[in-house]
Design a protein around this motif. Structure first.
Motif: not given
Length: 181
Positions: A6-7, A21-23, A36-37, A80-81
């Motif tokens: 997890x990031x 996060x989206x980038x 996953x985001x 990605x959290x």
């Protein structure tokens, strides 16, 4: 890869967590890295707070467990959290309970000056909570600066492009070869 990773992207309001996060996700997609985001702010958005859970921590964890469970069942192992306080040690237990004791955790704390964060908030907050966000952001920035554990990557966002910031954040994960990230 069996072990989950997890990031965690944390930081005060207006620092650019969601945008970064989206980038990061766009960079991972371009490199064909399965992930996953989740925007953690949405995991506990209920009112009023559940009885005995004034900070909505328990409901947030339950929702994270449900959503991550669905992703994991489909084979995803990287998350990605994005959430203000996700980088703090208190969150570690939640991710270990939800993603497994062996989860690899990468913490990134995005930072910005009070002036930069306030300007960004004034540009996006059109509702009634602007002043509350500004005041809370100053307090949370100090708390995060003091409380982020050793090993947390601190990334300054002032005067930088989102693509530049996301490249630095993505590189911290090791999920993409250096030439691609």
């Amino acid at each position: 890869m069996d072990r989950a990773e997890v990031l965690l992207v944390g930081g005060r309001a207006g620092v650019g967590k969601t945008t970064v996060g989206w980038e990061v996700s766009a960079r991972l997609r371009a490199a064909r890295v399965a992930h996953a985001v989740i925007d953690g702010d949405f995991m506990g958005q209920v009112h009023p707070a559940p009885e005995g859970d004034p900070h909505r921590t328990a409901i947030g964890e339950r929702n994270l467990a449900a959503v991550w469970g669905n992703y994991a069942e489909l084979g995803y192992r990287r998350l990605v959290y994005v959430n203000t306080v996700s980088v703090l040690d208190e969150a570690t237990g939640m991710f270990r309970r939800v993603m497994g004791d062996t989860v690899r955790i990468v913490r990134v704390l995005l930072t910005a000056t009070d002036e930069t964060a306030q300007a960004r908030l004034r540009g996006r907050e059109l509702g009634s909570e602007l002043e509350s966000e500004v005041r809370g952001g100053v307090r949370k920035a100090r708390m995060l600066d003091a409380g982020a554990p050793v090993g947390t990557l601190r990334v300054v966002t002032d005067g930088r492009t989102v693509t530049d910031i996301a490249a630095e954040v993505t590189a911290a994960t090791g999920w993409v070869p250096a030439a691609v990230s």
